[in-house]
Design a protein around this motif. Sequence first.
Motif, PDB file in Angstrom:
ATOM      1  N   PRO A   1     -46.619  32.425 124.763  1.00  0.00           N
ATOM      2  CA  PRO A   1     -47.754  32.217 123.858  1.00  0.00           C
ATOM      3  C   PRO A   1     -47.299  32.208 122.406  1.00  0.00           C
ATOM      4  O   PRO A   1     -46.387  32.955 122.021  1.00  0.00           O
ATOM      5  CB  PRO A   1     -48.670  33.416 124.163  1.00  0.00           C
ATOM      6  CG  PRO A   1     -47.783  34.435 124.807  1.00  0.00           C
ATOM      7  CD  PRO A   1     -46.707  33.686 125.511  1.00  0.00           C
ATOM      8  N   LEU A   2     -47.937  31.373 121.615  1.00  0.00           N
ATOM      9  CA  LEU A   2     -47.574  31.235 120.199  1.00  0.00           C
ATOM     10  C   LEU A   2     -48.603  31.866 119.267  1.00  0.00           C
ATOM     11  O   LEU A   2     -48.537  31.677 118.060  1.00  0.00           O
ATOM     12  CB  LEU A   2     -47.416  29.753 119.837  1.00  0.00           C
ATOM     13  CG  LEU A   2     -46.172  29.070 120.394  1.00  0.00           C
ATOM     14  CD1 LEU A   2     -46.190  27.581 120.069  1.00  0.00           C
ATOM     15  CD2 LEU A   2     -44.900  29.711 119.843  1.00  0.00           C
TER      16      LEU A   2
ATOM     17  N   MET B   1     -45.828  27.668 123.953  1.00  0.00           N
ATOM     18  CA  MET B   1     -44.566  26.939 123.892  1.00  0.00           C
ATOM     19  C   MET B   1     -43.993  26.802 125.304  1.00  0.00           C
ATOM     20  O   MET B   1     -43.981  27.764 126.071  1.00  0.00           O
ATOM     21  CB  MET B   1     -43.564  27.681 123.013  1.00  0.00           C
ATOM     22  CG  MET B   1     -42.183  27.025 122.982  1.00  0.00           C
ATOM     23  SD  MET B   1     -41.055  27.965 121.944  1.00  0.00           S
ATOM     24  CE  MET B   1     -41.032  29.535 122.805  1.00  0.00           C
ATOM     25  N   GLN B   2     -43.543  25.613 125.636  1.00  0.00           N
ATOM     26  CA  GLN B   2     -42.904  25.356 126.926  1.00  0.00           C
ATOM     27  C   GLN B   2     -41.446  24.982 126.698  1.00  0.00           C
ATOM     28  O   GLN B   2     -41.141  24.031 125.987  1.00  0.00           O
ATOM     29  CB  GLN B   2     -43.615  24.224 127.657  1.00  0.00           C
ATOM     30  CG  GLN B   2     -42.937  23.798 128.965  1.00  0.00           C
ATOM     31  CD  GLN B   2     -43.633  22.624 129.596  1.00  0.00           C
ATOM     32  OE1 GLN B   2     -44.646  22.758 130.262  1.00  0.00           O
ATOM     33  NE2 GLN B   2     -43.086  21.431 129.390  1.00  0.00           N
ATOM     34  N   VAL B   3     -40.555  25.751 127.306  1.00  0.00           N
ATOM     35  CA  VAL B   3     -39.120  25.453 127.282  1.00  0.00           C
ATOM     36  C   VAL B   3     -38.712  25.092 128.705  1.00  0.00           C
ATOM     37  O   VAL B   3     -38.949  25.869 129.633  1.00  0.00           O
ATOM     38  CB  VAL B   3     -38.290  26.648 126.779  1.00  0.00           C
ATOM     39  CG1 VAL B   3     -36.804  26.308 126.804  1.00  0.00           C
ATOM     40  CG2 VAL B   3     -38.722  27.065 125.380  1.00  0.00           C
ATOM     41  N   GLU B   4     -38.123  23.932 128.868  1.00  0.00           N
ATOM     42  CA  GLU B   4     -37.668  23.494 130.193  1.00  0.00           C
ATOM     43  C   GLU B   4     -36.144  23.521 130.248  1.00  0.00           C
ATOM     44  O   GLU B   4     -35.474  23.089 129.307  1.00  0.00           O
ATOM     45  CB  GLU B   4     -38.147  22.080 130.497  1.00  0.00           C
ATOM     46  CG  GLU B   4     -39.638  21.935 130.670  1.00  0.00           C
ATOM     47  CD  GLU B   4     -40.028  20.509 131.006  1.00  0.00           C
ATOM     48  OE1 GLU B   4     -39.592  20.009 132.070  1.00  0.00           O
ATOM     49  OE2 GLU B   4     -40.745  19.887 130.202  1.00  0.00           O
ATOM     50  N   VAL B   5     -35.624  24.027 131.355  1.00  0.00           N
ATOM     51  CA  VAL B   5     -34.202  23.962 131.667  1.00  0.00           C
ATOM     52  C   VAL B   5     -34.085  23.130 132.937  1.00  0.00           C
ATOM     53  O   VAL B   5     -34.532  23.545 134.009  1.00  0.00           O
ATOM     54  CB  VAL B   5     -33.588  25.361 131.863  1.00  0.00           C
ATOM     55  CG1 VAL B   5     -32.098  25.247 132.164  1.00  0.00           C
ATOM     56  CG2 VAL B   5     -33.829  26.231 130.624  1.00  0.00           C
ATOM     57  N   ILE B   6     -33.506  21.939 132.807  1.00  0.00           N
ATOM     58  CA  ILE B   6     -33.517  20.949 133.893  1.00  0.00           C
ATOM     59  C   ILE B   6     -32.091  20.626 134.308  1.00  0.00           C
ATOM     60  O   ILE B   6     -31.211  20.448 133.462  1.00  0.00           O
ATOM     61  CB  ILE B   6     -34.220  19.657 133.424  1.00  0.00           C
ATOM     62  CG1 ILE B   6     -35.582  19.976 132.802  1.00  0.00           C
ATOM     63  CG2 ILE B   6     -34.371  18.659 134.562  1.00  0.00           C
ATOM     64  CD1 ILE B   6     -36.191  18.811 132.044  1.00  0.00           C
ATOM     65  N   ASP B   7     -31.865  20.553 135.607  1.00  0.00           N
ATOM     66  CA  ASP B   7     -30.549  20.114 136.101  1.00  0.00           C
ATOM     67  C   ASP B   7     -30.737  19.052 137.172  1.00  0.00           C
ATOM     68  O   ASP B   7     -31.817  18.919 137.762  1.00  0.00           O
ATOM     69  CB  ASP B   7     -29.743  21.298 136.640  1.00  0.00           C
ATOM     70  CG  ASP B   7     -30.287  21.864 137.945  1.00  0.00           C
ATOM     71  OD1 ASP B   7     -30.153  21.200 138.991  1.00  0.00           O
ATOM     72  OD2 ASP B   7     -30.852  22.985 137.928  1.00  0.00           O
TER      73      ASP B   7
END
Length: 360
Positions: free
Chosen positions: A354-355, A289-295
Amino acid sequence: MVSDSPRIGPLEKQILDHLVTAVLLFDGDLCLTYINPAGEMLLQASAHHVLGQSIGTLMPWPECSMEQRLRDALSTRRPVTEREVTIPLSGDRAVRVNCTVLPLHPFDASSEALVELCQVDRHLRIVREEHLISQHQAAQALIRGLAHEIKNPLGGLRGAAQLLEQELPDESFREHTRVIIDEVDRLRKLIDEMLGPNLIPNKQYVNIHQVLEHVCGLLAAEYPGGPVIIRDYDPSIPGFRADPDRLIQAVLNLARNAIAAAGPDGQVELRTRVLRRFTIGNKSHRLVMQVEVIDDGEGIAPDLLDRIFLPMVSERPGGTGLGLPIAQELINQHGGLIECESRPGKTRFFIYLPLEPSHD
């Protein structure tokens, strides 16, 4: 996975599906008839959406005409290799690949072209991730050693200040001992924060989007004046075993930094995706799983980018430099990793988790 090509039988498909390099098959009209999971991950597109597309639509590469390369390979019946070709992707991203075109000329079928895309920067990313992990482990070992040496005398100082406070007859003098006790407590709290949680994570089945929505609620209460928070979630991400409180804290630390960088008039985005056949450090995972926090802030100074996960490193005035190291530790406890890339106007933090089913 669907394949329209008679060249891909069940055994061949099983082999290609497990390769870490991207493999694509085009028919004589240069339309895509097969793509393996590594190719889907590289192009950030599912087979359902790209099968049947022409090479020109699928790969509009400005550096060279891949359509012409495939036609040349089919006409000359000779393999063609293009090195370090940049593929533009969605979201202003790009990857560099070595591309090999192998013409197939079976006697009982029309000509086809097999294309192999080997990501040039994949090895560099793995090396960078291994460096991040070893850097974090070394920093944690150093901090734990220093913490042991510092906390013992701090306890002695606090005890001595408390005894002295009881013996002082004048209340005004006790204000000084109270300062000593308060400062000792502050230093001990700072050390505990640097060490991060020591208890075993309390893992349970978690929906990552519930975690992110909880973070959004906290941010809305903490920053009522903005910035705008955009959600871009992949609903197909399954539940997995994790400690929800630690995930919330890790994402919250990243999101607070993003909000500080974006400012009240800026924009912060939370995005989730599933990656297949993905490596974290030197370990390969079937699903990640990829979680992105973008600003959209000014970005991180290049001289700080390689050190932001070290304790006490901060670009903000008054910052403690502990938010990112703690977030990294919390994600590491789940077998994951946090990475960052930054340029003026866009900073992305990537959380990889990892999932695979957990056995703990």
